[in-house]
Motif scaffolding. Structure first.
Motif, short mmCIF file in Angstrom:
data_model
loop_
_atom_site.label_atom_id
_atom_site.label_comp_id
_atom_site.label_asym_id
_atom_site.label_seq_id
_atom_site.Cartn_x
_atom_site.Cartn_y
_atom_site.Cartn_z
N GLN A 51 0.83 -1.20 0.00
CA GLN A 51 0.00 0.00 0.00
C GLN A 51 0.87 1.26 0.00
O GLN A 51 0.51 2.25 -0.65
N MET A 52 1.98 1.23 0.69
CA MET A 52 2.88 2.39 0.70
C MET A 52 3.41 2.65 -0.70
O MET A 52 3.34 3.77 -1.21
N LEU A 53 3.91 1.62 -1.36
CA LEU A 53 4.47 1.80 -2.69
C LEU A 53 3.43 2.24 -3.71
O LEU A 53 3.71 3.03 -4.60
N SER A 54 2.21 1.74 -3.57
CA SER A 54 1.17 2.06 -4.55
C SER A 54 0.44 3.37 -4.22
O SER A 54 -0.43 3.79 -4.97
N GLY A 55 0.80 3.99 -3.09
CA GLY A 55 0.20 5.28 -2.74
C GLY A 55 -1.16 5.20 -2.08
O GLY A 55 -1.87 6.20 -2.01
N GLN A 56 -1.53 4.06 -1.55
CA GLN A 56 -2.81 3.89 -0.87
C GLN A 56 -2.69 4.32 0.59
O GLN A 56 -2.93 3.56 1.52
N LEU B 157 -5.68 4.02 3.10
CA LEU B 157 -5.87 2.66 3.63
C LEU B 157 -4.88 2.38 4.75
O LEU B 157 -5.23 1.75 5.75
N LEU B 158 -3.64 2.84 4.59
CA LEU B 158 -2.64 2.67 5.66
C LEU B 158 -3.07 3.43 6.91
O LEU B 158 -2.94 2.91 8.02
N VAL C 45 0.40 11.96 17.13
CA VAL C 45 -0.29 12.16 15.86
C VAL C 45 -1.78 12.06 16.17
O VAL C 45 -2.24 11.06 16.70
N ARG C 46 -2.51 13.12 15.86
CA ARG C 46 -3.88 13.24 16.33
C ARG C 46 -4.96 12.88 15.32
O ARG C 46 -6.13 12.79 15.70
N SER C 47 -4.60 12.67 14.05
CA SER C 47 -5.65 12.43 13.06
C SER C 47 -5.14 11.59 11.90
O SER C 47 -3.93 11.54 11.64
N PRO C 48 -6.06 10.98 11.17
CA PRO C 48 -5.67 10.26 9.95
C PRO C 48 -4.99 11.18 8.93
O PRO C 48 -4.08 10.76 8.22
N GLU C 49 -5.39 12.46 8.90
CA GLU C 49 -4.78 13.40 7.95
C GLU C 49 -3.31 13.63 8.29
O GLU C 49 -2.47 13.71 7.39
N GLN C 50 -2.99 13.72 9.58
CA GLN C 50 -1.60 13.90 9.98
C GLN C 50 -0.77 12.68 9.62
O GLN C 50 0.34 12.81 9.11
N VAL C 51 -1.28 11.50 9.92
CA VAL C 51 -0.50 10.30 9.62
C VAL C 51 -0.36 10.14 8.11
O VAL C 51 0.69 9.74 7.61
N SER C 52 -1.39 10.51 7.34
CA SER C 52 -1.29 10.46 5.88
C SER C 52 -0.20 11.41 5.39
O SER C 52 0.54 11.09 4.45
#
Length: 133
Positions: free
Chosen positions: A7-12, A15-16, A35-42
Motif C-alpha cells: 500500500q505504501m508503494l502504490s500510494g494507498q 488505507l494505511l 499524531v492526532r488524526s488520519p490526515e496527519q498520519v497520511s
C-alpha cells in the motif's frame, strides 16, 4: 505487514492510515510525537513515500522478527523493513515495534516505536506535522 508495504508503494495512504487509532504516540529516535488524526498520519506517510520514490525504491520487504502473545487483546510486533532500491545505493532499512490491538473492525496500531529509522532526515518534518494539530 506485506500489505502495508504494498500500500505504501502504490500510494494507498488512506488505507494505511485506517490501521491506526488516534491519538497515536510515535517514537522517532529520542523524540515522542502525538499524531492526532488520519490526515496527519497520511501527511507523514506521504513524506516517506516521496523519499522512497526519489530513492527509486521498487520493493518494501517486511521481516517480522517477533510477536508477543496477546494479552487482553493487545500485543507487540517487531518488524525490520528493507526498502529495496535500484540502484542499490538507495536501499535502506528500518526497524519498528508496533503496539497493536484486536478491534471489532480488525487489527489496529495504537502506538509505534521506530528503533531504527530509514529516513532520519525526515524527522524534523514529522515533528512539524505533529505540532500542526
Amino acid at each position: 505487514m506485506v500489505r502495508r508495504g504494498e500500500q505504501m508503494l502504490s500510494g494507498q495512504l488512506d488505507l494505511l492510515a485506517d490501521d491506526f487509532t488516534f491519538p497515536l504516540p510515535v517514537f522517532l529516535d529520542q523524540k515522542r510525537l502525538i499524531v492526532r488524526s488520519p490526515e496527519q498520519v497520511s501527511g507523514m506517510l506521504c513524506l516517506q513515500r516521496l523519499s522512497m520514490i526519489q530513492r527509486r525504491v521498487v520493493a518494501i520487504r517486511p521481516k517480522v522478527t517477533a510477536i508477543d502473545l496477546p494479552r487482553a487483546g493487545r500485543f507487540r510486533v517487531w518488524v525490520d523493513w528493507l526498502e529495496v532500491a535500484i540502484p542499490a545505493e538507495g536501499t535502506r532499512s528500518a526497524s519498528a515495534i508496533y503496539y497493536c490491538s484486536t478491534q471489532p473492525s480488525g487489527l489496529k496500531i495504537e502506538m509505534l516505536n521506530y528503533t531504527r529509522m530509514s529516513m532520519p532526515e525526515l524527522q524534523p518534518q514529522f515533528v512539524a506535522l505533529a505540532r500542526s494539530a
